[in-house]
Structure formats: C-alpha cells, structure tokens
Design an enzyme around this catalytic site. Structure first.
Site, PDB file in Angstrom:
ATOM      1  CG  ASP A  94      34.777  45.510  45.952  1.00 29.07           C
ATOM      2  OD1 ASP A  94      34.911  44.284  45.322  1.00 29.07           O
ATOM      3  OD2 ASP A  94      34.054  46.412  45.518  1.00 29.07           O
ATOM      4  CB  THR A  98      36.104  47.558  40.609  1.00 27.17           C
ATOM      5  OG1 THR A  98      36.231  45.790  40.662  1.00 27.17           O
ATOM      6  CG2 THR A  98      35.577  48.336  39.388  1.00 27.17           C
ATOM      7  CG  ASP A 149      32.719  50.844  44.531  1.00 27.56           C
ATOM      8  OD1 ASP A 149      31.749  49.522  44.415  1.00 27.56           O
ATOM      9  OD2 ASP A 149      33.055  51.259  43.788  1.00 27.56           O
TER      10      ASP A 149
END
Length: 826
Positions: free
Chosen positions: A337, A339, A582
């Site tokens: 991912d 970010t 996350d």
C-alpha cells in the site's frame, strides 16, 4: 490509540485522535477528563464507576482469555511426550542395565535437546505474550461522562463503546449512535458489502467499521459474544498449514514404517542367529535402532522457529502464527500500500487553485468549514485543517453543518452540506478528481501534470442538489483543486532496493491516481515504476488480470475488492504473495494473501487478520522479516539432509547386517559420537546461520533427493570397510578393530556430506567443519578417550584402507550431488 481513516483519495492513513478520546491505558484519567458532547441518547455518558463495579462483581465482564501461545505445561508436554522420545526412552533404560554408561550417552543427548526445545519455546512464548500486549487493540468506552481507552477484557455489560473508521467491534451490542456508520461483517457472514447501521441495529463482534462513526451498547460480553470462541482460538498458538512441518511429519511416518521391520530383523539376527553374548547383542541391537530416528530434526525445527520469533520480537515485529516465518521465506511478490508504507501519514497543502473564476477567499472558507464538519479527520482533511484552522482569517463562523458524508472507498469522496452565514444553503464534495469529473474535462490535463510530479490532487466541487441524492456527484460543479504533497519515508528506497536484489517483485497497489503513485514510486527508485495501470481499466478475467499484474508495477484507483482479486490473480500464477496494509480497505486482501503484514498503528481489523504485525510501523523492518524467514526455512532444509542421511544409512546398515548374518558393527557410543560431531553440533550452528536464498517448494522431495544417495553411499562404503576388516583381522579383539575401521570410514563419509552442506564456505563454516574433524582426531589419539569410546585403530593397512574407501565414497558423493543438482536444480 491513533485513529486510522481513509483519506479522500482512497488510501488509509493515520489521522488525528478523536476529540473525545484520551490515552489512559486501562484506567480512566480523572486529571484530564474529556467531556462528551451532548446527546439525546440516554446512554450517551456511559456507565458510572459504581455500575461498572457492580457488573464486574456479577461476572458480567469480557473475560475471554486470549493467549498468544501455548502454556508452559503444553510446551513441556509437546516436547517431552513424543513418539520417538518414547522409543528412545525405552531403549535408554534398557542400555542403562546392560551396557556401560558410555553406551547410554544418546539418552542424555535427547534430554539436553528436549530441554533446549522447551527453553527456546518458553522464551518465544514470553516474547509473544509481551508483544501481544503491546499490539492489543484498546477500544474507547464512555464511563462517568468521560471517554477513554481500556483493555478489551475490561469491557462490561452495558458499556458504551465508541466506533470510528477501522475500529473492530470487540463485543456484541446495539447501535446507540450512528453517523453514516458502515460496518463490514464479511469476516462473519462472508458478505463483502458493508452494512449501513442505524440506532437500534445490532452489531456483532468480529465485524469492523469501514466508514462513518458512532457508538454501541454492549449486550453480550465474554464467551456469550458471537465471535468470542473464534477469536480466542485464532489468537492461540496455532500450527496452521506448514509445508515444512507436514513434510517432516511425512518423513517421520515413512521412517517409522521402515524402522519397525528393520529393528525386528536386527533383534532376531543379533540375539538368535548369531547367539552372541546377551548384553553385547542387546547393546549392538540398540546401536542399530537408535540412529534410525531423526529425533533431533523435529526439535531443531521447533528451536529454529522459536529463535526466529524471538529475533523478530526484538525488532518490534509480532509473529501471530509461527509458520508465517516459513511463508516469508517463499515470498516472491510483495504487494504494498502506498500511504503509510512508501509515504508517511502526514501531508501538506502546497497550493489551492480556484477553478472557473471562483473567489479564492470563498474557497478557503469552504475548506475551513469542511474541516470543521468532520470530528474524525483523515490525513487529507487534517492537512486542510492545518492550513485553514477554524476561526482563522475569513472566519467560517456562522456556517452551520446540516449534513455530512464520510469518505467511503467505494465513492472515493466525502462531503458536507451547510447553511452559510447569510442563510444560503450549499453542499460540497471533496475527493478524487478523476472520479468527480467526467472524462475529457479540461481540468484533467492539468491534474495529470500535477500527478506526474508525485503530487496528490483533490477536487472541491459544489453540489446543486441534495448531498445524498442519487448521482449527486455527476452534476457537481468544479470549484477548486487542492494540491497536497506527501512525505516520503526516508527508508523506503533502501527497502525497495533490497527486494529488487532478492528477486522479489514489488507491486504498489493504491487507491490514489496511478500516475501520482508511479511518480512517488519512481522517486524511491522502484524498478518499473513507469509501468502504471488504472485499476478501473483492469481486466476482470482472472487470467488477463494475472498477466496485467505481472506486466505492471504500479496500480491506482484500486478498490478493496480489486485488491483481493489481484492477490488471487498472482497466486493463480504460482506466486507466493505477501500483502502489506494498515487500513480497513486492505483487510480482504490481507486475509487472502499467503502472508498478511499489518502496521501496528493500523486499524484493529487489519491487525486481527494479519499473520505479522510491524509494531514499530516501519516498512524498513520488512527486509529483516523476509530475511529471517529465509534463514529459518533455508537452514532447516540444509540440516534436514544431514539427519535423513543418517536415517538412510542406519536402515541400510541394519538390513545388510541381517542379510549377511554378521554382528552389527557399532555400539551406541560410536554412533553417538558420530552423530554429535557430524550432525548435532554442526546442525545447531548451520540452522542459525544467515541464509538469503528464497525457499523452494516440495521440501520432502528436495531433501530426499540428496539424503537417499548420500545415505546409500555412506552405508555401502561403511559396510565394505567392515567386510574387508572382518577378513583382515582375526583372534581376540577382532570385532573392536573391525568396528574402529568401519567407524573411521563412516565418520569421513559423513564429514564429506557435512562439508558439502556447509557450502558456500565462509571462515566460520570452514572452522566448524575443521573443529568437528579435530574432535574425532582427539578421540583417536587420547588413550582414555580411546577406551571410553572403544575406538582404537589397529595396524596401518586397514586404517589406510578405510581412508581409501572413504575417499572413493567422497568422490561418488560429489558426482551424485552434482548429478542431482543438474537434473532437478539446487
């Protein structure tokens, strides 16, 4: 607890803490109370301290015991009460009665190995337990009008628990407050679509929030909760599917089948056919049975796993399932991912560009009001709040929030409706430009240029109708572009370079614009960063999707379901996939990936489904995690060959002894010495050595391809020496001389197997092999050791003959290993 929120471009990023939340650990903080906002709901302020105490006294508390590992009793039982320990224990007791203590040394070795296994797993348990406490999700509850974080097990019946994006529902309850609250119940029901919850609706433990916020009242706690038993079971020490463990179990099963008839034949041969001295026959029979058992392999595997957990624990990495260490060794694709992985959570506004002649001051006022409308700002909105704080120049005071629409990864925008100071109603959307603008819009070209620079662009657009009207975004009027700059992680470039060096493909999967993500990845040196693909144009056919995944490195505008499909597509091509994430939009992909890796500050849902949690939130920890997995599985594969070579030559020697009707050439003390010097000590060091090779599949086949020819050659060379020695020596002491010659050959051949396995050589590997050879030499030249181990070379002809046979066997070993390597690969 840091909240995680979806930003307006589809990414999950750290947001600011909720205004009504404080970090007070397990106790409420009376010194710094956070008063709750007024609410018409009777449960708004939560339970009182007296009510909580009353419920605790009644046992109405969420007391489900959550264990991250086995108890000490279970550890001892698992390491002591094994099938092979039982066999060896019986043989050990027999030897204590019929032979000198040196023939019982194998029993003490087993005791030591079992003790090491217990100690190492106990250390791993303590590490797991301490790290599990650090990574434990702490829900926010309201008590006495104050909101604070407490441990999950402290929740009582009737507690009011707050919910925000990414939060997991930890007990069953009923919604008390809902602000566009959307809950994903896929972990319980299998339905991937989130469910919109309103006040009075039930919520179940195990589900998690994907959008909006609210609070619920706990109605079932402890073992009565819907997912309590599942959660308890999932959090325990579990032996999930592991090719290494299942492979060793398969090997041991076959070894047992071979060992039983061979041992029976050996017993009959030594006790009946040869009619030798009873005690000597028993000793030599046991000497033939014991080395068939690769007992150290099981223990060494457990020790290697346990040490791996401890090592990773020191780096703030929580391994929730031990076999995950093995899975890491097989990873050849890492899906990241952007970010929170390549970039840090925070962002800064670099520019606001009004569109269509919009008044700049008015645009600032709209942004200020949007920032004030969301009590749970995500990273994008937090950057706007930092740039245009409430009460700043231009005011924004007097704007009343009539409605608010939280961000959802399906929409890729958020919004709010206001009544302005002069009473004029207005509604606004803030989100991804390529979603809010029609294809071909002139502003998209300008946005594309900004994305190519790695900048993130949000569009502020005015809605002419109701905020939640169907198709409201279709007629939105572009008002301004908000340009944000992301903060790159300083260590991300080195991490990407590591994966490239290790031949691990890296795929960046993001909800952002693909060009923008590619620019960021390019700045960090990702190979193939220019190969970007907008996921809205991703083929839906699984095979075509797999091809697209292999040909491109960066993917933008990816929905949560697409992330899951992408993982499945890569797996369909035989790839072993690790997925990092996350946010709640990563949960489905994390569940389906071979290895799910979550950041410690990520949402509770991602931490719950991930096998590995990076508690320090550092992407730079991943190389250490992958390296540890490769070290464990690669080294166990190496040393397994040592153990199984011994098993093969022990079985063959026993069969040859039965067929030729001769005394078994070895006493237990001889094979204890050989096993210690050529297997036990070297295997321990080799199992803990650095190893960067990616593990290959088919563990059993790969190990047996080398162990079988090595064992056959060792048995043939040893038995040849033994037969030659039987013709060479005669008279009293002949059997001892024959045994010594055969032991010399077997030691030299086993040392050559060790020398092959120790490659590629380093100074310490050469030193290890040399030290083992020196140890055997000392036994041969020190008189009291000669007597202790009953080893004494007689004359020069036969000992040098034994060396010559061993040299020929070593040459044959080299040829066979290279032949297997060329035919099947290393």
């Amino acid at each position: 607890m840091t909240q995680r929120a979806l930003d307006s471009s589809g990414e999950q990023t750290p947001g600011s803490p909720r205004p009504a939340k404080i970090d007070a650990g397990a106790e409420l903080d009376p010194v710094h109370p956070v008063e709750l906002p007024p609410s018409g709901h009777p449960d708004a302020t939560g339970l009182t301290t007296a009510e909580v105490a009353e419920r605790v006294a009644r046992g109405e508390v969420n007391d489900v015991p959550v264990r991250s590992s086995r108890s000490l009793t279970e550890i001892v039982r698992a390491n002591v009460f094994t099938r092979f320990n039982l066999i060896i224990g019986v043989l050990w007791v027999i030897m204590l009665f019929v032979a000198p203590i040196q023939d019982s040394l194998f029993g003490f070795v087993i005791v030591a190995n079992t003790g090491i296994g217990i100690i190492q797993e106990w250390r791993a348990k303590k590490t797991l337990d301490s790290l599990a406490v650090i990574g434990e999700a702490k829900p926010t509850v309201r008590r006495d009008g104050v909101a604070a974080e407490i441990s999950t097990h402290e929740i009582v019946l009737g507690d009011v628990v707050e919910l925000g994006p990414g939060d997991k529902v930890v007990v069953d309850g009923t919604v008390a407050e809902a602000d566009s609250l959307e809950i994903d119940e896929s972990l319980l029901t299998g339905e991937a679509d989130p469910v919109l919850k309103r006040a009075g609706d039930p919520v179940m433990s195990g589900s998690f929030v994907v959008a909006g916020g609210g609070a619920f009242t706990a109605t079932k706690v402890g073992r009565e909760a819907y997912a309590a038993q599942l959660a308890e079971e999932a959090s325990r020490f579990t032996l999930v599917h592991s090719e290494l463990r299942s492979g060793i179990s398969t090997i041991l099963k076959y070894v047992t089948w071979m060992m039983v008839p061979t041992a029976i034949g050996l017993i009959i041969s030594q006790l009946v056919v040869k009619d030798n001295n009873f005690k000597d026959s028993v000793a030599r029979t046991v000497g033939g049975i014991v080395p068939m058992i690769p007992e150290g392999l099981v223990l060494l595997t457990s020790v290697a796993f346990a040490i791996g957990v401890v090592r990773l624990g020191r780096k703030q990495c929580l391994v929730q399932e031990l076999p995950a260490i093995e899975g890491l060794a097989r990873v050849d694709v890492v899906c990241l991912d952007k970010t929170g992985t390549l970039t840090e959570g925070g962002m800064d506004i670099t520019e606001v560009r009004p569109l269509g002649g919009s008044d700049e001051a008015y645009v600032h006022q709209v942004l200020r009001s949007l920032g004030s409308s969301d009590p749970r700002p995500n990273a994008s909105l937090q950057a706007i709040i930092d740039a245009y704080p409430a009460g700043g120049e231009g005011g924004g005071k007097g704007w009343t929030v009539n409605d608010a629409m939280p961000f959802s990864s399906a929409r890729k925008y958020s919004g709010a409706a206001f009544t302005e100071t002069d009473g004029t109603p207005s509604a606004w959307l803030l989100g991804a430009p390529d979603v809010l603008l029609p294809d071909g819009d002139g502003a998209l070209t300008e946005i594309e240029h900004l994305n190519e620079q790695g900048l993130r662009v949000l569009l502020l657009a005015r809605v002419r109708g109701e905020l939640d009207a169907p198709g409201a975004a279709d007629g939105a009027e572009p008002t301004a572009l908000v340009v944000l700059e992301q903060r790159l992680r300083p260590d991300a470039g080195e991490t990407l370079a590591y994966f490239a060096q290790q031949n691990v493909a890296t795929k960046v999967i993001s909800g952002d614009n693909a060009v923008s993500v590619g620019a960021v990845a390019g700045k960090l040196g990702l190979a193939g960063a220019e190969n970007t693909l907008d996921a809205r144009r991703m083929p839906t056919d699984p095979d075509e999707m797999a091809t697209a995944m292999e040909e491109n490195a960066v993917f933008g505008r990816v929905t949560p379901q697409q992330k899951r499909d992408m993982v499945a597509a890569l797996q369909s091509r035989g790839h072993t996939v690790a997925m990092t994430g996350d946010g709640v939009n990563d949960v489905l992909a994390l569940k389906d990936a071979d290895i799910g890796v979550s950041m410690g500050s990520g949402s509770e849902a991602t931490r719950a489904v991930a096998q590995i949690v990076l508690l320090n939130n550092s992407f730079a920890t991943l190389p250490s995690v992958v390296a540890e997995g490769r070290r464990v599985i690669g080294n166990i594969t190496r040393v397994a060959t040592l153990f199984l070579t011994k098993t093969v030559y022990s079985v063959l020697l026993a069969i040859l002894v039965v067929c030729f009707q001769v005394e078994y050439p070895f006493l237990p003390r001889h094979l204890t010495l050989l096993s210690t010097l050529t297997i036990g000590v070297p295997a321990f060091f080799l199992a803990l050595a650095p190893n960067k090779e990616r593990a290959q599949p088919h563990f059993v086949r790969r190990v047996m391809r080398y162990a079988i020819p090595s064992g056959v050659i060792a048995a043939a060379a040893t038995f040849t020496t033994y037969l030659v020695a039987r013709h060479h020596y005669a008279g009293p002491g002949a059997l001892e001389a024959e045994t010594s010659a055969a032991t010399l050959t077997l030691f030299l051949v086993s040392m050559w197997v060790l020398a092959i396995i120790a490659r590629p050589y380093t100074w310490w590997r050469v030193g290890l092999v040399a030290a083992m050879g020196l140890g055997f030499l000392i036994v041969l030249v020190v008189p009291w050791l000669q007597d202790f181990f009953a080893l004494k070379l007689v004359g020069t002809t036969m000992p040098w003959g034994a060396v010559g046979i061993a040299v020929a066997a070593a040459a044959l070993l080299e040829f066979s290993w290279r032949l297997v390597g060329r035919r099947f690969g290393t």
